[in-house]
Structures are given as structure tokens and as C-alpha cells.
Design an enzyme around this catalytic site. Structure first.
Site, PDB file in Angstrom:
ATOM      1  N   HIS A  18       1.504   4.997  -2.836  1.00  0.00           N
ATOM      2  CA  HIS A  18       0.681   5.783  -3.809  1.00  0.00           C
ATOM      3  C   HIS A  18       1.710   6.099  -4.953  1.00  0.00           C
ATOM      4  CE1 HIS A  18      -3.531   5.643  -2.355  1.00  0.00           C
ATOM      5  NE2 HIS A  18      -2.765   5.814  -1.107  1.00  0.00           N
ATOM      6  N   ASP A  25       2.369   3.934   2.407  1.00  0.00           N
ATOM      7  CA  ASP A  25       1.224   4.677   2.214  1.00  0.00           C
ATOM      8  C   ASP A  25       1.920   5.972   1.296  1.00  0.00           C
ATOM      9  OD1 ASP A  25      -1.459   5.518   1.572  1.00  0.00           O
ATOM     10  OD2 ASP A  25      -1.815   6.326   3.565  1.00  0.00           O
ATOM     11  N   ILE A  84       4.304   9.947  12.126  1.00  0.00           N
ATOM     12  CA  ILE A  84       3.205  10.922  12.057  1.00  0.00           C
ATOM     13  C   ILE A  84       1.915  10.357  12.122  1.00  0.00           C
ATOM     14  CG2 ILE A  84       2.370  12.625  10.329  1.00  0.00           C
ATOM     15  CD1 ILE A  84       5.051  13.342  11.233  1.00  0.00           C
ATOM     16  N   HIS A 138       0.853  -1.244  -0.122  1.00  0.00           N
ATOM     17  CA  HIS A 138       0.205  -0.147  -0.075  1.00  0.00           C
ATOM     18  C   HIS A 138       0.768   1.219   0.046  1.00  0.00           C
ATOM     19  CE1 HIS A 138      -3.549   2.186   1.846  1.00  0.00           C
ATOM     20  NE2 HIS A 138      -3.032   2.989   1.026  1.00  0.00           N
ATOM     21  N   ALA A 152      -2.209  13.462   4.401  1.00  0.00           N
ATOM     22  CA  ALA A 152      -2.240  12.971   2.908  1.00  0.00           C
ATOM     23  C   ALA A 152      -1.107  12.062   2.605  1.00  0.00           C
ATOM     24  CB  ALA A 152      -2.362  14.001   2.090  1.00  0.00           C
TER      25      ALA A 152
END
Length: 390
Positions: free
Chosen positions: A63, A276, A252, A61, A310
Site C-alpha cells: 500500500h 502488504d 508478524i 500487493h 494493519a
């Protein structure tokens, strides 16, 4: 016949321990000592004395990285991402889409399929795609684009799976949304379904798991918190022995105390470390794009303009280091959760995820400070820093 052996290393075992042993490689596979000694050929010996020998990691996972993103939908983007991941010791990947229109998702699937047909030894193995959205709850959309959220559609999944050539490995879904439970019942036996971007309560999440969901997407993020009267999807997953939980250990997304507690609740058999990461990973601070939305990166924090976190800018190997050095997770557990468990979750453990004979020789050598020293991809040496040096 090409023969290699890695001697004197502290070698990771798939249950999470380490042993002093030799790793034997024949052509592109790891083999047993017996099989290795039964053949002849040119032999290369790698002395890993005092260093850890671990399987290449699998990030199921993420992006993007190095300025490229899965949603770019190009072969070049997949190549940029796969080359960077491999250089960091992440030897197999299933990049994640965002909540996008079906035509954009279709182009991503086409590009991924083409990349798989043209990939080479300098890029991590693209073992599938992770479909994060559009079957999610707008209330918990996080950094996803709410304009493209749609009800769960088995027909859409089937169309995209056909276009990708079967590359879709994971679908993220909010089980309380329209059509979601029927979708899970129909698709759960043939694809990894992860509960995500959800407002589901405990009972709804338990029902989803009983219907075929087997994972939590970036646990704690974009879902109700675990509390003493409303345990929500986290409590439902914890009560379900076959359900795994993704964790982002970038420092984070989740407090170190919560990471430690999660390991106590789920155990290292059921946790999947993920990065991520978005396209800024590997690059400097600045302004970037994620799913068509502006993201500001400062240090390890990537956030939308309204402050919503994000994704991360940390690769999976750095997440492992952070878990070990700053969160008191043992190295064996961290490697297990970044190599063994993700490969099992997406159905590629037959060939990836451990140093078991018969699997691809995707191997990483780390020194005692967890500095990367060597990366082998299908037995080929991809990256090397002198062992014993800086």
C-alpha cells in the site's frame, strides 16, 4: 549499442536453482550469449564473484512506504513509493488501493496512469494496480474502512479500468457477498481475481475458483482459519492446482511454522511473497494513516487503535531475508516466490520476473549475507555498494 555482462556470479534460474554463469545485457534487455557476441559496442563488465545474481523482485500487493500511500492518489506519492521500492531491489510493483469511495479510487487510477506516462529509470516499473476492496465482507474487513464496502460491481470495475488505461491487474473479492460470483464469472478471464476479506466456507471458495478466482489475498489473514472440519478458502485453494496463495513473511502476520507448512502444502510454484506494507515502511515508529484510519507503528508491528494488524512496515526484500534467515525457506524458493510467481500472477512474466533472455535487465546482486550490493533497472545501475565491502 550498449553492452554489459555480469560474470562470476551465482545466478538464479527460474525454477529456483542457482548456477555459476554469465548474464549478458544488450541495451535494456537480457540476451543470449550468441546474440551478445554477434554485435559490437562499448562493453561494461561487472564481476559478481561469490555473490548472488537474481531478478529484481515484484511486489504485487503493498500500500505504501516512505510516508506515501497508493490512496494518496497523487503522482508524487507513486513516485516516492516507486523510488524507494527500486532502491531496495524491488524493480516492478502493482500498488494496492484500500476500500475507498469510487471517486477516490478513480483519482488513484488517474494518478497511476499519469505516473506511468512520466516515470523514469530511478523508479520501479509501475505495472498495474491491485484493487483491495470495496467488494469485501464487513465481517472480515480487518483494517479496511467498513463505511465504503459495497456489493461487487462489474460496472464500477469497467469505469475504473477505463480511467486507469487498463492498469487494474488484480481485484480482491469476498465470493460469498452480493453479486460476487457473477462478477467472478464475468471478469475472471480478463483480470486476476483474489479471494479476500472473506467469511467463505470451503464449497463457496471452490465455486469461486471454478468461476475464475485464482489467488488468496494475504493468506490466513482476514479469512476463516484452516481446520480439520472446516478447511475454508485455504483448503479450497490448496485443492485447486492453479490457485496461488499470498504470504506476508514479515514475522508478524504469520508464524514461521505456518509459513513452512504452507510451503509444504502449496509448493513454491504457487506461493507469492508480498509485503502488504503501509506508508510507515522505511520510516521510524509513530502514528500514521491507512485508508483514513489511524495506525500505530512500534517496531515491525503496525496496528489500528483497537489492536487490529494493519499491514506491514517491511519491504519485500526484507520479507525474503526473513523467510530465509528466520523461517528456514531456501533462498531459491524465496526468490521464486518474490519474483517469478508474482510476475506470472499479474500477467507480466513476458518481461519481468526472471533472468531469461528477452526480459528487461532488472537485476539485483546480493552478497552471501543477502546484503544488497547492486540494483540494475533496465540495465542502468541504480544503486551500488562495493562488492566485497560493507
Amino acid at each position: 549499442m550498449t553492452l554489459k555482462k555480469i560474470i562470476n556470479g551465482v545466478v538464479f534460474q527460474e525454477e529456483g536453482s542457482f548456477e555459476n554463469q554469465t548474464v549478458y545485457i544488450m541495451d535494456e534487455k537480457i540476451v543470449s550469449q550468441k546474440d551478445y557476441l554477434s554485435v559490437s559496442g562499448d562493453e561494461t563488465v561487472i564481476d559478481a564473484e561469490g555473490n548472488y545474481v537474481i531478478p529484481g523482485l515484484t511486489d504485487i500487493h503493498f500500500h505504501g512506504c516512505m510516508g506515501s500511500d497508493c490512496c494518496d492518489g497523487t503522482v508524487e506519492a507513486f513516485r516516492t513509493m516507486a523510488e524507494y521500492e527500486l532502491s531496495q531491489g524491488i524493480t516492478s510493483v502493482t500498488p494496492a488501493t484500500m476500500t475507498m469511495p469510487e471517486d477516490v479510487l478513480a483519482q488513484i487510477c488517474r494518478a497511476a496512469r499519469t505516473f506511468c506516462d512520466t516515470a523514469d529509470d530511478n523508479a520501479a516499473d509501475l505495472c498495474g494496480l491491485y484493487m483491495e476492496g470495496p467488494f469485501i465482507n464487513p465481517v472480515k474487513k480487518g483494517a479496511q474502512n467498513g463505511n465504503y464496502i459495497v456489493p461487487s460491481s462489474l460496472e464500477m470495475l469497467n469505469r475504473l479500468q477505463d480511467i486507469s488505461g487498463g492498469l487494474l491487474r488484480t481485484v480482491a473479492i469476498a465470493p460469498e457477498t452480493q453479486g460476487a460470483m457473477d462478477f467472478i464469472r464475468a471478469a475472471g478471464s480478463r483480470i486476476n481475481i483474489s479471494i479476500a476479506h472473506t467469511a467463505a466456507d470451503y464449497d463457496t471458495a471452490r465455486e469461486a475458483i471454478s468461476c475464475g478466482a485464482s489467488q488468496l489475498t494475504h493468506t490466513y489473514n482476514a479469512m476463516p482459519p484452516f481446520s480439520h472440519r472446516a478447511p475454508g478458502p485455504i483448503g479450497a485453494a490448496a485443492d485447486s492446482e492453479h490457485c496461488m496463495a499470498e504470504l506476508i513473511c514479515d514475522g508478524i502476520h504469520i508464524h514461521p511454522a505456518v509459513v513452512r507448512t504452507t510451503f509444504k502444502i502449496f509448493g513454491d510454484d504457487r506461493i507469492i511473497l508480498i509485503s502488504d506494507s503501509m506508508r510507515a515502511a522505511g520510516l521510524a515508529d509513530g502514528q500514521y494513516d491507512l485508508g483514513g484510519q489511524t495506525v500505530i507503528v512500534r517496531g515491525n508491528l503496525a496496528a489500528l487503535e483497537d489492536g487490529t494488524i494493519a499491514g506491514s512496515v517491511t519491504n519485500l526484500m526484507d520479507c525474503v531475508r526473513n523467510a530465509v534467515n528466520n523461517m528456514d525457506i531456501s533462498l531459491g524458493s524465496a526468490i521464486k516466490c518474490a519474483a517469478v510467481n508474482p510476475a506470472k500472477a499479474v500477467g507480466i512474466y513476458e518481461h519481468y520476473g526472471s533472468l531469461t533472455p528477452g526480459k528487461f535487465a532488472n537485476i539485483v546482486i546480493l552478497d552471501k549475507t543477502l546484503t544488497l550490493k547492486m540494483v540494475f533497472h533496465h540495465a542502468s545501475l541504480i544503486k551500488e555498494h562495493k562488492i566485497g565491502g560493507n
